[in-house]
Design a protein around this motif. Structure first.
Motif, PDB file in Angstrom:
ATOM      1  N   LEU A 196       8.793  -7.410  14.054  1.00 57.27           N
ATOM      2  CA  LEU A 196       8.544  -7.999  15.374  1.00 57.27           C
ATOM      3  C   LEU A 196       7.625  -9.215  15.294  1.00 57.27           C
ATOM      4  O   LEU A 196       7.812 -10.198  16.014  1.00 57.27           O
ATOM      5  N   LEU A 197       6.652  -9.175  14.410  1.00 57.55           N
ATOM      6  CA  LEU A 197       5.751 -10.319  14.262  1.00 57.55           C
ATOM      7  C   LEU A 197       6.491 -11.553  13.751  1.00 57.55           C
ATOM      8  O   LEU A 197       6.223 -12.673  14.206  1.00 57.55           O
ATOM      9  N   LEU A 198       7.434 -11.370  12.836  1.00 57.23           N
ATOM     10  CA  LEU A 198       8.209 -12.519  12.348  1.00 57.23           C
ATOM     11  C   LEU A 198       9.095 -13.089  13.453  1.00 57.23           C
ATOM     12  O   LEU A 198       9.233 -14.317  13.575  1.00 57.23           O
ATOM     13  N   VAL A 199       9.731 -12.210  14.227  1.00 60.83           N
ATOM     14  CA  VAL A 199      10.560 -12.685  15.343  1.00 60.83           C
ATOM     15  C   VAL A 199       9.714 -13.478  16.331  1.00 60.83           C
ATOM     16  O   VAL A 199      10.100 -14.559  16.805  1.00 60.83           O
ATOM     17  N   LEU A 214      12.863  -4.919   7.447  1.00 55.00           N
ATOM     18  CA  LEU A 214      13.241  -3.524   7.674  1.00 55.00           C
ATOM     19  C   LEU A 214      13.971  -2.938   6.472  1.00 55.00           C
ATOM     20  O   LEU A 214      13.630  -1.855   5.978  1.00 55.00           O
ATOM     21  N   THR A 215      14.972  -3.652   5.997  1.00 54.59           N
ATOM     22  CA  THR A 215      15.775  -3.104   4.891  1.00 54.59           C
ATOM     23  C   THR A 215      14.980  -3.064   3.590  1.00 54.59           C
ATOM     24  O   THR A 215      15.073  -2.098   2.832  1.00 54.59           O
ATOM     25  N   LEU A 255       4.234   6.003   7.830  1.00 58.84           N
ATOM     26  CA  LEU A 255       3.529   4.730   7.716  1.00 58.84           C
ATOM     27  C   LEU A 255       4.511   3.584   7.472  1.00 58.84           C
ATOM     28  O   LEU A 255       4.361   2.481   8.016  1.00 58.84           O
ATOM     29  N   ALA A 256       5.542   3.838   6.649  1.00 57.77           N
ATOM     30  CA  ALA A 256       6.548   2.812   6.348  1.00 57.77           C
ATOM     31  C   ALA A 256       7.306   2.395   7.603  1.00 57.77           C
ATOM     32  O   ALA A 256       7.571   1.205   7.823  1.00 57.77           O
ATOM     33  N   ILE A 257       7.644   3.358   8.465  1.00 57.29           N
ATOM     34  CA  ILE A 257       8.382   3.057   9.693  1.00 57.29           C
ATOM     35  C   ILE A 257       7.542   2.182  10.620  1.00 57.29           C
ATOM     36  O   ILE A 257       8.014   1.158  11.151  1.00 57.29           O
ATOM     37  N   VAL A 258       6.308   2.570  10.820  1.00 58.78           N
ATOM     38  CA  VAL A 258       5.438   1.829  11.737  1.00 58.78           C
ATOM     39  C   VAL A 258       5.222   0.398  11.251  1.00 58.78           C
ATOM     40  O   VAL A 258       5.361  -0.573  12.009  1.00 58.78           O
ATOM     41  N   LEU A 259       4.876   0.252   9.972  1.00 59.16           N
ATOM     42  CA  LEU A 259       4.575  -1.081   9.442  1.00 59.16           C
ATOM     43  C   LEU A 259       5.816  -1.965   9.392  1.00 59.16           C
ATOM     44  O   LEU A 259       5.723  -3.177   9.621  1.00 59.16           O
ATOM     45  N   GLY A 302       0.811  -1.207   0.000  1.00 54.66           N
ATOM     46  CA  GLY A 302       0.000   0.000   0.000  1.00 54.66           C
ATOM     47  C   GLY A 302       0.844   1.256   0.000  1.00 54.66           C
ATOM     48  O   GLY A 302       0.480   2.274  -0.597  1.00 54.66           O
ATOM     49  N   ILE A 303       1.992   1.195   0.659  1.00 58.13           N
ATOM     50  CA  ILE A 303       2.880   2.354   0.738  1.00 58.13           C
ATOM     51  C   ILE A 303       3.539   2.634  -0.607  1.00 58.13           C
ATOM     52  O   ILE A 303       3.527   3.766  -1.105  1.00 58.13           O
ATOM     53  N   THR A 304       4.097   1.623  -1.227  1.00 58.80           N
ATOM     54  CA  THR A 304       4.831   1.839  -2.468  1.00 58.80           C
ATOM     55  C   THR A 304       3.920   2.259  -3.617  1.00 58.80           C
ATOM     56  O   THR A 304       4.275   3.145  -4.399  1.00 58.80           O
TER      57      THR A 304
END
Length: 540
Positions: free
Chosen positions: A98-101, A129-130, A88-92, A59-61
């Motif tokens: 964190l959900l994957l971890v 993140l990257t 929005l990109a930072i939050v998501l 949605g961001i891109t």
């Protein structure tokens, strides 16, 4: 196609050609160094990651490049759009990582995919993140029309991956080495890309607050629909891999991924068009230039059909030679899935630019419905065929799913407000493909030396296809130069000069009739030669 759109396409295509070459060199190395089984695990992880990232970044891109391209008459519009999507990109990205971890730490990954794959999900968590900021930076640059910067970043991403991943895999780090390559490359591109964005719009806009009139609701609605659309679209790419991993050996997954890799080579130009058309046609839609949009879409459909069809015919003719030579003898089982995938890959190639033009309109309910219908067909067929027929069933199901995309998106386009078939000449292009396939396939069968066949068939096949395209009227004689005339100089000016001279010489009926007769004789000769070669090869 106007010069500004063509310049963007030229930048994207140039980058994609480089990426294609690098991919063509690196993929068989990865396959050989990892082996079919580990390559299958690697392909599976990337498929899961691609589906997961839909909810983190799509949605961001899509949103940032669409709304930046609109350039509305509002104070500090660009700064507010960049800042809104950056926040929005930072939050998501943080939530997604964190959900994957958590999924890996608390055994959810092990329960779903097995203990042996759990360790890789920690690497994927960092990659979230990257990859998020890599894609945000690139799509922001595209929204500004700066493909001359965004596309070299894609090349940098691919080169960075290859430079790190290939040596690590070679010395024995396996799948984790390949994932480390993705981490390095995406971090590098994110850093460079954000610096380039900062040069255009200061990233301090992250802390700016737009007025109440800023269309947050419209953006979030577009984001939500984009996520649904991209999820359905990506399910067509990856659901077969995910389901095949459940019902087949990892080696079958690896060979099927090899077949998909070759089939997806057909998409490099349609993907370039799709990349540029989303934001380029947004401007045309905002100015209500519906006739221009229909002309652009229909001619693009025809050119995409012609280019992709000749590539598909050549790849089919050389599949028995190309697959084992490219991936190694271990990949010979990939030949049949490749042949089964090609018709669907052709249909998907045609659907891509049509989908992009529809996205540029911003009305996504019809593209979502079209893509969703194709996705349901794809999932249903994969579920029915994979348990019984393995990777061959996956190839048939995916090919049908891909192929239906073209039909459904033609329907969607009419509802959105343009006709992608107005100048598509589907009948002429289909006849061209069938007629040209006979001498091209016969030529590949008649050449006993494999390397000689790979060197001779592609250029000769292209000439054969071009003759039949001109003969059937699928392509007008001056059109190739008209297309090139829209590109930047020196290509544009020289092609425009040739186009003008050619148009002048073909203006008379006598000249046109002479050319048509010449093409008819050439086409008939090629067809007869192809039949003769086929009969001779069969008799031997």
């Amino acid at each position: 196609m106007n010069r500004s759109i063509a310049s963007g396409v030229f930048s994207v295509v140039s980058a994609k050609v480089i990426v294609l070459v690098v991919t063509a060199v690196s993929t068989p190395l990865l396959y050989r160094f990892l082996g079919a089984s580990a390559f299958g695990d690697y392909a599976f992880l990337l498929s899961v990651f691609a589906i997961y990232m839909i909810f983190v970044s799509s949605g961001i891109t899509d949103g940032v490049r669409k709304f930046l391209a609109e350039d509305r008459n509002a104070a500090n519009w660009s700064e507010h759009v960049v800042g809104f999507y950056f926040r929005l990109a930072i939050v998501l990205a943080a939530v997604g990582s964190l959900l994957l971890v958590a999924a890996a730490q608390f055994g959810i990954v092990a329960l779903a995919f097995g203990d042996e794959l759990t360790i890789y999900f920690y690497a994927l968590a960092v990659l979230v993140l990257t990859a998020q900021f890599r894609d945000y930076a690139r799509k922001t640059l595209m929204g500004f029309g700066l493909e001359r910067y965004s596309e070299p970043l894609k090349v940098l991403d691919k080169l960075g991956f290859v430079v790190v991943a290939i040596p690590l895999v070679y010395v024995g780090y396996g799948v984790m080495g390949a994932l480390a390559g993705h981490l390095f490359a995406s971090a590098l591109v994110a850093a460079v890309g954000l610096v380039l964005v900062h040069r255009r719009i200061s990233l301090s806009c992250l802390f700016s607050r737009p007025t109440k009139r800023f269309p947050r609701a419209e953006m979030l609605t577009f984001n939500s629909m984009s996520i649904v659309l991209v999820f359905l679209l990506m399910s067509l790419y990856h659901i077969d891999i995910v389901m095949l991993q459940r019902f087949a050996e990892s080696s079958d997954v690896g060979n099927y991924r090899a077949a998909l890799t070759l089939a997806e080579f057909l998409w490099f130009v349609p993907l370039a068009l799709q990349t540029v058309y989303v934001h380029s046609t947004s401007e045309l839609w905002s100015n209500n230039r519906h006739r221009k949009i229909t002309e652009l879409a229909s001619r693009t459909t025809r050119y995409t059909f012609l280019l992709t069809a000749v590539m598909a015919v050549g790849l089919a003719a050389l599949a028995d030679i190309a697959v084992p030579l490219y991936f190694g003898s271990e990949a010979e089982p990939a030949v049949t899935p490749l042949l089964l995938l090609l018709p669907g890959a052709l249909g998907f190639a045609l659907a891509r630019p049509i989908l992009a033009v529809s996205q540029g309109n911003g009305t996504l309910r019809y593209p979502v419905a079209a893509t969703g219908t194709a996705a349901v067909i794809n999932v249903s067929l994969n579920a029915a065929l994979i348990p019984r027929y393995g990777m061959h069933g996956a190839a048939i199901a995916t090919s049908v799913g891909y192929g239906t995309m073209f039909a459904f998106h033609c329907w969607s386009a009419r509802l959105v407000g343009f006709n992608p078939l107005a100048d598509a000449r589907l009948g002429q292009v289909t006849v061209t493909t069938v007629l040209a396939a006979i001498p091209i396939v016969a030529l590949s069968m008649a050449i006993p030396n494999q390397l000689l066949a790979l060197a001779v068939v592609p250029p000769v096949g292209f000439v054969i296809f071009l003759v039949f395209a001109l003969l059937t009227g699928a392509l007008d004689p001056a059109e190739p130069f008209e297309i090139l005339a829209a590109f930047p100089d020196p290509i544009g000016s020289r092609a425009d000069s040739v186009h003008s001279r050619l148009e002048g010489r073909l203006s008379g009926d006598t000249t046109r009739n002479w050319l048509q007769n010449l093409l008819f004789v050439a086409g008939l000769s090629l067809l007869v030669s192809g039949l003769a070669l086929g009969i001779l090869d069969a008799s031997i």
